[in-house]
Design a protein around this motif. Sequence first.
Motif, mmCIF file in Angstrom:
data_model
loop_
_atom_site.group_PDB
_atom_site.id
_atom_site.type_symbol
_atom_site.label_atom_id
_atom_site.label_comp_id
_atom_site.label_asym_id
_atom_site.label_seq_id
_atom_site.Cartn_x
_atom_site.Cartn_y
_atom_site.Cartn_z
ATOM 1 N N GLY A 34 -0.398 1.355 -16.698
ATOM 2 C CA GLY A 34 -0.088 0.203 -15.725
ATOM 3 C C GLY A 34 -1.842 -0.163 -15.666
ATOM 4 N N TYR A 35 -2.757 -0.207 -16.656
ATOM 5 C CA TYR A 35 -4.130 -0.586 -16.759
ATOM 6 C C TYR A 35 -4.294 -2.464 -17.556
ATOM 7 N N SER A 36 -4.336 -3.287 -16.323
ATOM 8 C CA SER A 36 -5.584 -4.443 -17.485
ATOM 9 C C SER A 36 -6.402 -3.862 -18.366
ATOM 10 N N PRO A 37 -6.477 -5.075 -19.128
ATOM 11 C CA PRO A 37 -7.655 -5.315 -20.057
ATOM 12 C C PRO A 37 -8.751 -5.109 -19.167
ATOM 13 N N ASP A 38 -8.848 -5.559 -18.084
ATOM 14 C CA ASP A 38 -9.664 -5.425 -17.486
ATOM 15 C C ASP A 38 -10.433 -4.373 -17.166
ATOM 16 N N ALA A 39 -9.233 -3.514 -16.039
ATOM 17 C CA ALA A 39 -9.108 -2.242 -15.703
ATOM 18 C C ALA A 39 -9.665 -1.405 -16.543
ATOM 19 N N LEU A 40 -9.580 -1.569 -17.813
ATOM 20 C CA LEU A 40 -9.003 -0.828 -18.990
ATOM 21 C C LEU A 40 -11.040 -0.171 -19.314
ATOM 22 N N ARG A 41 -11.338 -1.650 -19.489
ATOM 23 C CA ARG A 41 -13.182 -1.846 -19.411
ATOM 24 C C ARG A 41 -13.635 -1.066 -18.586
ATOM 25 N N ARG A 42 -13.406 -1.396 -17.284
ATOM 26 C CA ARG A 42 -13.878 -0.643 -16.292
ATOM 27 C C ARG A 42 -13.874 1.122 -16.539
ATOM 28 N N ALA A 43 -12.727 1.072 -16.858
ATOM 29 C CA ALA A 43 -12.414 2.611 -16.823
ATOM 30 C C ALA A 43 -13.241 3.843 -17.975
ATOM 31 N N ALA A 44 -13.343 2.703 -19.433
ATOM 32 C CA ALA A 44 -13.785 3.161 -20.225
ATOM 33 C C ALA A 44 -14.817 3.762 -19.947
ATOM 34 N N GLY A 45 -14.583 5.745 -20.834
ATOM 35 C CA GLY A 45 -16.216 6.293 -20.834
ATOM 36 C C GLY A 45 -16.087 7.389 -19.327
ATOM 37 N N THR A 46 -15.250 6.799 -18.459
ATOM 38 C CA THR A 46 -14.827 8.144 -17.777
ATOM 39 C C THR A 46 -14.067 9.412 -17.597
ATOM 40 N N ALA A 47 -14.305 10.144 -16.583
ATOM 41 C CA ALA A 47 -13.083 11.679 -16.970
ATOM 42 C C ALA A 47 -11.755 11.277 -16.698
ATOM 43 N N GLY A 48 -11.493 10.099 -16.850
ATOM 44 C CA GLY A 48 -10.002 10.331 -15.540
ATOM 45 C C GLY A 48 -9.552 9.559 -16.473
ATOM 46 N N LEU A 49 -10.343 8.187 -17.409
ATOM 47 C CA LEU A 49 -8.999 7.786 -18.639
ATOM 48 C C LEU A 49 -9.480 8.702 -19.468
ATOM 49 N N ASP A 50 -10.232 9.408 -19.964
ATOM 50 C CA ASP A 50 -10.485 10.163 -21.597
ATOM 51 C C ASP A 50 -9.413 11.126 -20.723
ATOM 52 N N HIS A 51 -9.353 11.892 -19.685
ATOM 53 C CA HIS A 51 -7.872 12.839 -19.475
ATOM 54 C C HIS A 51 -6.699 12.267 -19.430
ATOM 55 N N GLY A 52 -6.767 11.371 -19.201
ATOM 56 C CA GLY A 52 -5.069 10.769 -19.576
ATOM 57 C C GLY A 52 -4.940 9.927 -21.080
ATOM 58 N N LEU A 53 -5.726 9.583 -21.323
ATOM 59 C CA LEU A 53 -5.937 9.371 -23.112
ATOM 60 C C LEU A 53 -5.333 10.574 -23.883
#
Length: 89
Positions: A34-53
Amino acid sequence: MPRSELTPRSLGELCLHHLAENPSQLAEFMGMTGYSPDALRRAAGTAGLDHGLIDYFASNEALLLALAANNSFRPDDFMRVWARLNPSG
């Protein structure tokens, strides 16, 4: 990458770079999460995105194998980091 350097942060970064180089895979990830391009850019480098990836790659053997081969580490080393993030499996 030496096994000792594999951390959730370093793997998250490698996963995101891998997806950025493969637009169809990136689109699939974004569609599933459900990430939009903008949300993905904002989440880059966060623990939440890292864990999701890391979860996303752990659930897709072909992606995991390609990531490991392209970055010179063993899939087992990746899965050890995943297991630390998901102790109950």
